[in-house]
Each structure stands twice: as structure tokens, then as C-alpha cells.
Design a protein around this motif. Structure first.
Motif, PDB file in Angstrom:
ATOM      1  N   ASN A  25     -84.608  79.751   8.007  1.00  0.00           N
ATOM      2  CA  ASN A  25     -85.742  78.844   7.803  1.00  0.00           C
ATOM      3  C   ASN A  25     -85.348  77.442   8.282  1.00  0.00           C
ATOM      4  OD1 ASN A  25     -87.949  77.395   6.983  1.00  0.00           O
ATOM      5  ND2 ASN A  25     -87.823  77.970   4.816  1.00  0.00           N
ATOM      6  N   CYS A  46     -78.499  73.869  -1.911  1.00  0.00           N
ATOM      7  CA  CYS A  46     -79.737  74.277  -1.239  1.00  0.00           C
ATOM      8  C   CYS A  46     -80.367  75.426  -2.024  1.00  0.00           C
ATOM      9  CB  CYS A  46     -79.427  74.736   0.194  1.00  0.00           C
ATOM     10  SG  CYS A  46     -78.665  73.474   1.238  1.00  0.00           S
ATOM     11  N   GLU A  99     -88.181  64.410   1.923  1.00  0.00           N
ATOM     12  CA  GLU A  99     -88.066  65.474   0.925  1.00  0.00           C
ATOM     13  C   GLU A  99     -86.674  65.463   0.291  1.00  0.00           C
ATOM     14  OE1 GLU A  99     -88.140  70.347   0.778  1.00  0.00           O
ATOM     15  OE2 GLU A  99     -89.574  69.293   2.064  1.00  0.00           O
ATOM     16  N   TYR A 103     -86.871  74.290   6.738  1.00  0.00           N
ATOM     17  CA  TYR A 103     -86.290  73.871   5.459  1.00  0.00           C
ATOM     18  C   TYR A 103     -85.071  72.977   5.700  1.00  0.00           C
ATOM     19  CZ  TYR A 103     -83.786  74.176   1.002  1.00  0.00           C
ATOM     20  OH  TYR A 103     -83.113  73.863  -0.170  1.00  0.00           O
ATOM     21  N   LYS A 157     -85.027  79.621  -0.001  1.00  0.00           N
ATOM     22  CA  LYS A 157     -85.656  78.914   1.112  1.00  0.00           C
ATOM     23  C   LYS A 157     -84.800  78.924   2.376  1.00  0.00           C
ATOM     24  CE  LYS A 157     -88.455  75.663  -1.601  1.00  0.00           C
ATOM     25  NZ  LYS A 157     -88.780  74.228  -1.832  1.00  0.00           N
ATOM     26  N   SER A 159     -86.100  69.566   6.941  1.00  0.00           N
ATOM     27  CA  SER A 159     -86.594  68.693   5.872  1.00  0.00           C
ATOM     28  C   SER A 159     -85.450  68.109   5.053  1.00  0.00           C
ATOM     29  CB  SER A 159     -87.564  69.455   4.964  1.00  0.00           C
ATOM     30  OG  SER A 159     -86.885  70.474   4.232  1.00  0.00           O
TER      31      SER A 159
END
Length: 346
Positions: free
Chosen positions: A288, A319, A300, A291, A323, A294
Motif C-alpha cells: 500500500n 505502522c 497525516e 499509506y 494498512k 502519507s
């Protein structure tokens, strides 16, 4: 007999409305009031004295214990004094032009010995010298001193300043490829790095965070250019209420360079290692990447913090495992779309 031989005590005295201080020597409070009222042209009836520093009232007994050259304020019957904040309050409530206020504050600072009060006055002077309403180089040449000539507005330079920080994060991602031993993993990582760089370029390196001309959801400052510390990684807000306007003066611009865009989930200790680990047994398409993008480059995971609120120790935040990889449904949809495309080409 003791009173006849008592030494006169030298003090500095001023009135409620004046910054000028007078040297007076008196052996007791009664003599001080008499001499002070004469020097400052105040009525003796109802006059009283307090400490300049914090407003403590000076009694006869207290006067005898004061160190030489103590700073005092002589007040008339109806006047009160609560310390240096009175000076600051008078400055802020004055009708004088900003230059006059700055001059008065500088006058107070030049004769101020208390570190705490010097800090208050220095902060006041910094904020009084505010030219944040000016934007172009022609309007505020002093702000641009030391800034490359290609920048014509404050907002353009501040945007570049933010872009430079974000580009630095991307460079750290690229540098991580040097630590990869397996050729296959390095190949996948280079694909990942390319995707992140392209996404970041499309977002213009998120320079909008420092640009006050951007829309409110995108910028980190007010329309006037004020930034507020968001607190350390483990706090919801800054308890010290740190704030700064780098658009206001050259000094503020330079000081702002010490503020950090801090990663809550740490970039070097956590995010990049998690990305490398994910690519050990998976292809780039399975990870991902949005993710990780970000976490590395967006609000974020980024917090703007004053240097005092920047905790350099381990953040101990990980993390989110769920995700890290793309959902199976997303992968399946991508595969189905690819197959459909191939069938149509046949």
C-alpha cells in the motif's frame, strides 16, 4: 543613636507613567518618599512605593533590607503597580505609532537586568516589529536579506522552504536503497521510490503547508502567516502555546528554520524499515504505497513543532499492520481489469 549614623541607601525610582529612572539616596522610607515626590513632582500625601519587578509594597522595615540600587516605583494614592506587565500593558494600550512603541520597549530593555523580564520584552519587541502585511521584495527588502534573488514574494520563499524539507525526506528514502543486498528487493524498492517521487512531484512537494496564500485546509498557518506549534508527537496540543510568524520579520523567518516537521511515526526508525521489510517477500504492487506516502510526506503523520517540543528520543509508534499491504479486493480488481484489457486487445 543608631538612626543618627544609619547609612543612606541608594535606589532607583520612577513614576507610574515614566520610563526614566532617578537615583535617590535615603536612610529610611520617609526620606525616600519626600525626595522622590520632589524629584517626580508628585503629591506627598498618599504616596507609596513598591518594587518595580513584581509590585510588592515597600514598608519601612522592608526598605531597610533592600539591596543598593533596587528599582522602585513611586505611586500616588490611587495608583497600583503589578510589575513589568504594567509597562507592557501601557505600551500595548498606547496610541503611539508602532515605531514609538518599539523605541519605548527598547528603552525598558536597555536597563533591564531580570532574565525573565528581558525575555518578555524581547518577545514583545520581536512581535512589535511585524511587517507581515507586506509581501513583495520591493515592500520589505530587509526580510529578503540573504534570500536568493529569484524569490520575489515571501509566500514563494516559504513554499520553497517547505518543499526543501519534503525533498530531503524523499532523498532519505532513495538513500535507503544502498542498504539493500538482494537485487530483486532492490529492483522492487526502486519501483517504489519512483512511484513516491512521482506522487510527491504531482503534489508539488506539499509546499502549500508553509504558503499563506494557499487555501485553509492545505496550509499550516493563518492567512496572516501565524504558525502554532502542534505539540510533541505524543501530545494533542502544545502546552506552551508556542507561535511564530516568519512572514513578520527577517529574524522570525530565521528562527522559524529551527521549527521541525516531525514524523509522529518515525521516518528512519520505523517507516522506511517497515517499507523495506514489506518488499522482502512482496512485489511493489502488493504494498500500500499510498499509506507509506502519507506517513512520509503528509500531515497525516507530520507535526509542526517548536524546537523545545521536538522530542528526539524513540517515539515507539509503529505502522498499522493492516494498512501496509493493499487489500485483496483491490489487487483482484486490478488483475481483473488487466485481464479484461488483454482480452479486448485479442
Amino acid at each position: 543613636m543608631f538612626g543618627l549614623f544609619q547609612r543612606s541607601k541608594p535606589v532607583k525610582i520612577r513614576s507610574f507613567h515614566e520610563n526614566r529612572k532617578y537615583g535617590v539616596a535615603a536612610k529610611d522610607l520617609k526620606e525616600l518618599l519626600k525626595k522622590g515626590c520632589k524629584a517626580l513632582q508628585l503629591p506627598l500625601s498618599g504616596a507609596h512605593v513598591c518594587l518595580y519587578s513584581d509590585g510588592t509594597k515597600v514598608t519601612e522595615e522592608f526598605f531597610l533590607t533592600l539591596p543598593d540600587h533596587t528599582e522602585l516605583v513611586l505611586l500616588s494614592r490611587e495608583q497600583t503597580w503589578s510589575g513589568v506587565v504594567c509597562d507592557i500593558g501601557q505600551l500595548l494600550n498606547t496610541d503611539r505609532h508602532a515605531d514609538g512603541i518599539i523605541e519605548a520597549a527598547q528603552g525598558l530593555l536597555s536597563d533591564e537586568q531580570s532574565p525573565k523580564r528581558r525575555k518578555i520584552l524581547c518577545d514583545l519587541l520581536l512581535n512589535l516589529d511585524d511587517r507581515s502585511e507586506l509581501e513583495s521584495r520591493e515592500e520589505d527588502e530587509e526580510w529578503f536579506r540573504g534570500v536568493d534573488a529569484r524569490f520575489k514574494t515571501k509566500s514563494a520563499y516559504m513554499k520553497y522552504n517547505c518543499e526543501s524539507r519534503i525533498r530531503g525526506y524523499m532523498k532519505e528514502v532513495d538513500d535507503a536503497s544502498k542498504t539493500i543486498q538482494k537485487a530483486k528487493v532492490r529492483t522492487e524498492f526502486l519501483k517504489t521510490s519512483k512511484y513516491l517521487a512521482e506522487t510527491l512531484k504531482t503534489a508539488k512537494y506539499n509546499g502549500c503547508y508553509f504558503d499563506r496564500t494557499e487555501k485553509e485546509p492545505d496550509r499550516l498557518c493563518t492567512q496572516q502567516g501565524w504558525f502554532t506549534c502542534q505539540g510533541s508527537f505524543d501530545q494533542d496540543v502544545c502546552k506552551s502555546l508556542h507561535s511564530i510568524n516568519p512572514y513578520g520579520s527577517r529574524e522570525s523567518r530565521i528562527v522559524f528554520s529551527t521549527w521541525n516537521l516531525d514524523h509522529r511515526i518515525e521516518k528512519k526508525r520505523t517507516v522506511i524499515p517497515a517499507l523495506l521489510e514489506a518488499l522482502q517477500n512482496h512485489k511493489t504492487a502488493d504494498v500500500n504505497l499510498n499509506y507509506f506516502y502519507s506517513l512520509l510526506f503528509t500531515r497525516e503523520n507530520l507535526k509542526l513543532v517548536h524546537i523545545v517540543c521536538h522530542k528526539k528520543g524513540a517515539h515507539n509508534l509503529l505502522c498499522e499492520g493492516k494498512k501496509i499491504f493493499r487489500r485483496a479486493t483491490d489487487t483482484d480488481k486490478g488483475n481483473q481489469a488487466a485481464k479484461g484489457k488483454r482480452r479486448r486487445m485479442k
